[in-house]
Design a protein around this motif. Sequence first.
Motif, PDB file in Angstrom:
ATOM      1  N   ILE A  58       0.844  -1.199   0.000  1.00 14.67           N
ATOM      2  CA  ILE A  58       0.000   0.000   0.000  1.00 14.67           C
ATOM      3  C   ILE A  58       0.880   1.251   0.000  1.00 14.67           C
ATOM      4  N   GLU A  59       1.901   1.247   0.834  1.00 16.38           N
ATOM      5  CA  GLU A  59       2.820   2.397   0.885  1.00 16.38           C
ATOM      6  C   GLU A  59       3.537   2.571  -0.448  1.00 16.38           C
ATOM      7  N   ALA A  60       3.933   1.444  -1.063  1.00 15.02           N
ATOM      8  CA  ALA A  60       4.616   1.517  -2.365  1.00 15.02           C
ATOM      9  C   ALA A  60       3.683   2.068  -3.443  1.00 15.02           C
ATOM     10  N   ALA A  61       2.402   1.646  -3.410  1.00 14.71           N
ATOM     11  CA  ALA A  61       1.418   2.136  -4.389  1.00 14.71           C
ATOM     12  C   ALA A  61       1.163   3.628  -4.213  1.00 14.71           C
ATOM     13  N   LYS A  62       1.153   4.089  -2.977  1.00 20.05           N
ATOM     14  CA  LYS A  62       0.961   5.524  -2.711  1.00 20.05           C
ATOM     15  C   LYS A  62       2.118   6.340  -3.293  1.00 20.05           C
ATOM     16  N   GLU A  63       3.321   5.786  -3.228  1.00 19.71           N
ATOM     17  CA  GLU A  63       4.477   6.465  -3.822  1.00 19.71           C
ATOM     18  C   GLU A  63       4.348   6.517  -5.341  1.00 19.71           C
ATOM     19  N   MET A  64       3.836   5.432  -5.914  1.00 22.45           N
ATOM     20  CA  MET A  64       3.678   5.357  -7.372  1.00 22.45           C
ATOM     21  C   MET A  64       2.664   6.376  -7.888  1.00 22.45           C
ATOM     22  N   LEU A  65       1.729   6.768  -7.028  1.00 27.40           N
ATOM     23  CA  LEU A  65       0.726   7.758  -7.437  1.00 27.40           C
ATOM     24  C   LEU A  65       1.363   9.083  -7.846  1.00 27.40           C
ATOM     25  N   LYS A  66       2.552   9.338  -7.318  1.00 28.47           N
ATOM     26  CA  LYS A  66       3.244  10.612  -7.613  1.00 28.47           C
ATOM     27  C   LYS A  66       3.837  10.627  -9.027  1.00 28.47           C
ATOM     28  N   ASP A  67       3.950   9.411  -9.619  1.00 28.27           N
ATOM     29  CA  ASP A  67       4.489   9.302 -10.985  1.00 28.27           C
ATOM     30  C   ASP A  67       3.334   9.353 -11.976  1.00 28.27           C
ATOM     31  N   LYS A  68       3.297  10.366 -12.823  1.00 27.63           N
ATOM     32  CA  LYS A  68       2.169  10.550 -13.756  1.00 27.63           C
ATOM     33  C   LYS A  68       1.974   9.335 -14.651  1.00 27.63           C
ATOM     34  N   ASP A  69       3.078   8.714 -15.089  1.00 23.81           N
ATOM     35  CA  ASP A  69       2.977   7.572 -15.997  1.00 23.81           C
ATOM     36  C   ASP A  69       2.402   6.328 -15.303  1.00 23.81           C
ATOM     37  N   MET A  70       2.590   6.249 -13.993  1.00 27.64           N
ATOM     38  CA  MET A  70       2.161   5.069 -13.233  1.00 27.64           C
ATOM     39  C   MET A  70       0.894   5.309 -12.402  1.00 27.64           C
ATOM     40  N   ALA A  71       0.427   6.540 -12.414  1.00 27.51           N
ATOM     41  CA  ALA A  71      -0.672   6.925 -11.505  1.00 27.51           C
ATOM     42  C   ALA A  71      -1.934   6.078 -11.698  1.00 27.51           C
ATOM     43  N   GLU A  72      -2.314   5.833 -12.960  1.00 30.72           N
ATOM     44  CA  GLU A  72      -3.555   5.082 -13.218  1.00 30.72           C
ATOM     45  C   GLU A  72      -3.439   3.644 -12.707  1.00 30.72           C
ATOM     46  N   PHE A  73      -2.298   3.032 -13.011  1.00 34.02           N
ATOM     47  CA  PHE A  73      -2.064   1.662 -12.537  1.00 34.02           C
ATOM     48  C   PHE A  73      -2.020   1.619 -11.010  1.00 34.02           C
ATOM     49  N   ALA A  74      -1.320   2.602 -10.420  1.00 34.44           N
ATOM     50  CA  ALA A  74      -1.176   2.653  -8.957  1.00 34.44           C
ATOM     51  C   ALA A  74      -2.520   2.837  -8.273  1.00 34.44           C
ATOM     52  N   GLU A  76      -5.497   1.805  -9.313  1.00 38.88           N
ATOM     53  CA  GLU A  76      -6.228   0.530  -9.333  1.00 38.88           C
ATOM     54  C   GLU A  76      -5.613  -0.459  -8.344  1.00 38.88           C
ATOM     55  N   GLU A  77      -4.262  -0.492  -8.318  1.00 34.13           N
ATOM     56  CA  GLU A  77      -3.550  -1.393  -7.405  1.00 34.13           C
ATOM     57  C   GLU A  77      -3.854  -1.045  -5.951  1.00 34.13           C
ATOM     58  N   LEU A  78      -3.895   0.252  -5.655  1.00 42.31           N
ATOM     59  CA  LEU A  78      -4.165   0.710  -4.291  1.00 42.31           C
ATOM     60  C   LEU A  78      -5.575   0.320  -3.854  1.00 42.31           C
ATOM     61  N   SER A  79      -6.534   0.419  -4.779  1.00 42.42           N
ATOM     62  CA  SER A  79      -7.913   0.049  -4.476  1.00 42.42           C
ATOM     63  C   SER A  79      -8.011  -1.437  -4.121  1.00 42.42           C
ATOM     64  N   ASN A  80      -7.321  -2.284  -4.903  1.00 43.11           N
ATOM     65  CA  ASN A  80      -7.333  -3.727  -4.642  1.00 43.11           C
ATOM     66  C   ASN A  80      -6.662  -4.068  -3.311  1.00 43.11           C
ATOM     67  N   LEU A  81      -5.560  -3.385  -3.027  1.00 42.15           N
ATOM     68  CA  LEU A  81      -4.825  -3.638  -1.790  1.00 42.15           C
ATOM     69  C   LEU A  81      -5.623  -3.215  -0.559  1.00 42.15           C
ATOM     70  N   GLU A  82      -6.297  -2.067  -0.656  1.00 38.34           N
ATOM     71  CA  GLU A  82      -7.116  -1.598   0.466  1.00 38.34           C
ATOM     72  C   GLU A  82      -8.259  -2.570   0.747  1.00 38.34           C
ATOM     73  N   GLU A  83      -8.825  -3.119  -0.333  1.00 40.77           N
ATOM     74  CA  GLU A  83      -9.907  -4.100  -0.185  1.00 40.77           C
ATOM     75  C   GLU A  83      -9.383  -5.365   0.491  1.00 40.77           C
ATOM     76  N   ARG A  84      -8.192  -5.831   0.061  1.00 44.85           N
ATOM     77  CA  ARG A  84      -7.600  -7.026   0.667  1.00 44.85           C
ATOM     78  C   ARG A  84      -7.235  -6.772   2.127  1.00 44.85           C
ATOM     79  N   LYS A  85      -6.782  -5.562   2.426  1.00 44.98           N
ATOM     80  CA  LYS A  85      -6.414  -5.204   3.801  1.00 44.98           C
ATOM     81  C   LYS A  85      -7.622  -5.361   4.732  1.00 44.98           C
TER      82      LYS A  85
END
Length: 354
Positions: A58-74, A76-85
């Motif tokens: 989750i922390e890694a995905a939050k960092e990825m949000l700062k990268d414009k190229d990775m933001a969309e992927f991050a 979606e990944e963050l949403s899945n991780l929060e649900e699993r959490k």
Amino acid sequence: MINRLEAILKRYNEIKEELSSPEIVSDIRKMTELSKEQTRLEKTVNIYEEYKQVLEDIEAAKEMLKDKDMAEFAKEELSNLEERKVQIEKELEILLLPHDPNDEKNVIVEIRGAAGGDEANIFAGDLFDMYQKYANSLGWKIEVLNAEEGTAGGYSQIEFMVKGEGAYSKLKYESGAHRVQRVPATESQGRVHTSTATVLVMPEAEEFDYELDESEVRIDITRSSGCGGQGVNTTDSAVRLTHIPTGIIVYSQTERSQIKNKEKAFKILKTRLYDLKLREQEEANHAERKNKIGTGDRSEKIRTYNYPQNRLTDHRIGFTSMNLDRIMDGELGVVINELINENQRRELEGTLEN
């Protein structure tokens, strides 16, 4: 919650170290106890390790949000991780509930025909068949310890052991009075009758659970009797044990060998005495029983099996199924899972209240 999980992880690692020490390897009793504790903690430790990994991701995905190229992927990944959490936290809440040390044990089950004469005995036989099919579906083994057949079929009494992982954790909810409503095979007028059979489920007393003083037990050797003894009634092979301090009597006649019947009878007696000790402990601790679904009083009416309407009702939790035929054919897990879920809900509520 994290503090408790860290303590469990620490204890789990301590056990791994202890099990490799020469002192423990030479102590069978201690080694058995530690191995059981390790097995019990293993699932919680594995899920906690996954939980820690999800928090890192989750922390890694939050960092990825700062990268414009990775933001969309991050995102979606963050949403899945929060649900699993959230899912893992719910699993851990249940795993951290007070553990019944008997849950992993084999059980001895006693079924008796009660009110209703021949029909009650026939129903006792139907319940035995149901438990056999349920056990088979889980890969468990059943061993009949004692059986007294009814004159019109079924059993006036049958005692059997169920061997399988977590047998007590599932079957412990079956203790109580089971009521059947149907037209008996012996009824010529086609009227619906109500009969009952009682079920008692006891965790098997293992070697170190209960130390029996055999000098307090009277042993009587008798000739097998009743329908169940026809195959062995030419020899004095039946064994009756009387525990003098409590007055508990057990009987075994299913084997041709007197030695085997004696062995089975002692197994039943030790389990009965261990069960008696557990009930006394529970009665002394009213808080433990406060939110508990009944697991022992044979006089408590727990369930009704209505054949004309193909309906089963568990009165303790208000659960109803219109698939009685399938449940009697071994699909008992539908009811047991509801009982387990309700028991966990009550325990969680009790934990929150405290």
